[in-house]
Design a protein around this motif. Structure first.
Motif, PDB file in Angstrom:
ATOM      1  N   ASP A  14       0.813  -1.212   0.000  1.00  0.00           N
ATOM      2  CA  ASP A  14       0.000   0.000   0.000  1.00  0.00           C
ATOM      3  C   ASP A  14       0.855   1.274   0.000  1.00  0.00           C
ATOM      4  O   ASP A  14       0.354   2.375   0.162  1.00  0.00           O
ATOM      5  N   ILE A  18       2.969   4.265  -1.703  1.00  0.00           N
ATOM      6  CA  ILE A  18       2.878   4.983  -2.966  1.00  0.00           C
ATOM      7  C   ILE A  18       4.037   4.627  -3.891  1.00  0.00           C
ATOM      8  O   ILE A  18       3.912   4.684  -5.125  1.00  0.00           O
ATOM      9  N   TRP A  49       5.141   1.701  -4.436  1.00  0.00           N
ATOM     10  CA  TRP A  49       4.700   0.531  -5.195  1.00  0.00           C
ATOM     11  C   TRP A  49       3.784   0.946  -6.340  1.00  0.00           C
ATOM     12  O   TRP A  49       3.903   0.467  -7.473  1.00  0.00           O
ATOM     13  N   ASP A  50       2.869   1.855  -6.046  1.00  0.00           N
ATOM     14  CA  ASP A  50       1.945   2.335  -7.076  1.00  0.00           C
ATOM     15  C   ASP A  50       2.712   2.995  -8.235  1.00  0.00           C
ATOM     16  O   ASP A  50       2.317   2.873  -9.398  1.00  0.00           O
ATOM     17  N   LYS A  51       3.789   3.680  -7.905  1.00  0.00           N
ATOM     18  CA  LYS A  51       4.579   4.335  -8.955  1.00  0.00           C
ATOM     19  C   LYS A  51       5.238   3.305  -9.879  1.00  0.00           C
ATOM     20  O   LYS A  51       5.328   3.517 -11.091  1.00  0.00           O
ATOM     21  N   ALA A  55       2.535   1.793 -12.109  1.00  0.00           N
ATOM     22  CA  ALA A  55       2.074   2.738 -13.135  1.00  0.00           C
ATOM     23  C   ALA A  55       2.952   2.716 -14.384  1.00  0.00           C
ATOM     24  O   ALA A  55       2.498   3.106 -15.462  1.00  0.00           O
TER      25      ALA A  55
END
Length: 479
Positions: A333, A335, A337-339, A342
């Motif tokens: 969770d 950010i 990781w989200d980057k 993406a």
């Protein structure tokens, strides 16, 4: 100036009949890449009044817009700067040469300019080889102006303007910090990295690898090795544009003598990004994906997912995603990781098109999928200076910043801030307003004053703020 208005001026200006008796002056521009849109427009807008004939020599003349090639004051020729005969013929016919070629070609051009006694203007850093031509250029009365783009360029001129003003009042410099960033404009900032390529992508991927970063902090020398560079950042706010971060350039001490800052306590130059970029980029550094020293033999056709797996420990059971999270110690969770997600890094269908790519080149190819400016995107240049000084026994500070937003996909903020100073300097040299001969950078009043004044007409201007003296920025992080 709007793009439509610009085009009409290009044609209108040249229809005006010139009444003075000056002969035509031939400006040779070598290289017509992304940074030359404003450069070329400037010359053509001035062509009638200044009696200019522009020759553009480029390896791919077919890529130059028709409105440029069809202009009466412009000649476009196919020119390979490695071809000695072509290069020499073009330089011999010029009154002044503007080299927008890759830096490795500047010395070839500079030698020809010495032999044919032509002035030379480039936006690139002064190389050791070109520096050795100083005495010859000086003896022949030639101006060899270098580092006259954005960074280096506008940073030098704007810094020296304030530093000279402080000294003229009797002030003593204590601190100088400077940061520049080529970023995406707020209206086009639509990814989690808050970043898109606005310049050469390769320079972004290998940034910081030229050696340990060196700077001065409160009288002490400081060093940051590459593997720690992106976790040692400063933070600052730009009015109207929010918060930014900066990481150190390779050698902030390079300009200590040129700026006359031998006795300064703090000297720091760096690159600017949106907050969070450096921490995220550090993941690639720690994985080894920015390494440019070896090739991956089977890179062509390798999936993005396979590329990521190259840098992770072997496991017969764990997925690439799980191994990566464990290796970098990031939660699902987070950010960070989200980057990564993406960028489509774990896609088994997307393939690398490059043979024998280095990790850095492979990473660049992947990033260009996500970070290339779209046709309706705009870029943004941000520059920030901090000047600390003592005047009449009191420590004072001036903060100065410049923000330039691009107009279109071709007329970018980067092209404006690189190309216009080059163009303005070229015309000033032609008109004998800049006359000091030799190999130089734009740090004298003769150079910076008229160029900065004219740049203001194009919306390139600094805002200055008097603030309490803080010394070296305490709002920094190191981990």
């Amino acid at each position: 100036m709007k793009a439509g208005k610009r085009r009409s001026i290009l044609n209108l200006d040249y229809r005006v009949k010139v009444t003075n008796t000056r002969r035509m002056r031939n400006i040779l521009v070598l290289g017509a890449g992304k940074s030359t849109s404003y450069l070329v427009d400037y010359f053509l807008e001035k062509a009638a009044d200044e009696k200019l004939q522009l020759t553009i020599g480029d390896l791919h003349p077919e890529t130059i817009p028709h409105r440029i090639k069809s202009h009466n004051a412009c000649t476009v020729v196919a020119l390979d700067s490695r071809n000695e005969k072509q290069r020499k013929e073009a330089i011999k016919a010029a009154d002044i040469v503007v080299s927008m070629l890759p830096a490795r070609f500047h010395y070839l051009v500079a030698e020809d300019c010495i032999n044919f006694e032509k002035h030379l203007v480039t936006a690139s850093y002064v190389s050791k080889e070109i520096k050795q031509l100083h005495e010859q250029a000086q003896t022949k009365g030639l101006v060899f102006m270098n580092e006259i783009g954005l960074d280096p360029g506008i940073d030098h001129m704007s810094a020296m303007q304030v530093i000279d003003r402080i000294r003229a009042k009797g002030g003593k410099m204590l601190l100088f910090e400077s940061f520049t960033g080529g970023l995406v404009a707020p209206e086009s900032d639509d990814n989690l990295w808050n970043y898109k390529f606005t310049w050469n992508p390769r320079n972004v991927v290998v940034a910081g690898q030229g050696g340990t970063a060196k700077f001065l902090q409160e009288g002490s020398y400081k060093y940051i090795p590459y593997h720690k560079l992106f976790r040692r950042t400063e933070f600052f706010d730009i009015e109207g544009y929010g918060r930014f971060e900066g990481y150190a350039n390779r050698d902030s001490l390079d300009y200590r003598e040129a700026y006359g800052l031998q006795d300064v306590l703090t000297l720091y130059r760096g690159t600017m990004r949106r907050v969070g970029f450096s921490k995220a980029w550090n993941m690639f550094v720690q994985l080894g994906m920015t390494d440019d020293s070896y090739t991956i033999e089977n890179s062509e056709g390798m999936s993005y997912r396979e590329f990521v797996n190259l840098f992770l420990p072997y496991s017969p059971t764990d997925s690439v995603e799980l191994k990566l999270r464990h290796y970098l110690k990031i939660d699902q969770d987070d950010i960070m990781w989200d980057k990564l997600v993406a960028l489509d890094l774990f896609n088994p269908e997307k393939k690398l098109p490059l043979k024998n790519a280095t990790p850095a080149k492979a990473l660049q190819s992947i990033l260009e999928d996500s970070w290339t400016l779209a046709e309706n995107d705009k870029d943004m240049i941000v520059m920030y200076h901090k000047f600390g000084f003592e005047l009449q026994g009191k420590k004072q500070q001036i903060d100065a910043n410049m923000v330039v937003i691009g107009e279109t996909y071709t007329h970018t903020a980067m092209a404006k801030t690189v190309g216009l100073p080059v163009a303005i300097a070229t015309l000033l040299i032609l008109n004998k307003k800049i006359t000091t001969p030799g190999v130089q950078i734009p740090i004298s009043k003769e150079v910076y004053e008229p160029i900065l004044n004219e740049l203001e007409n194009y919306g390139v201007r600094f805002k200055e703020f008097d603030v309490p003296y803080l010394g070296y920025n305490p709002d920094s992080v190191a981990s």
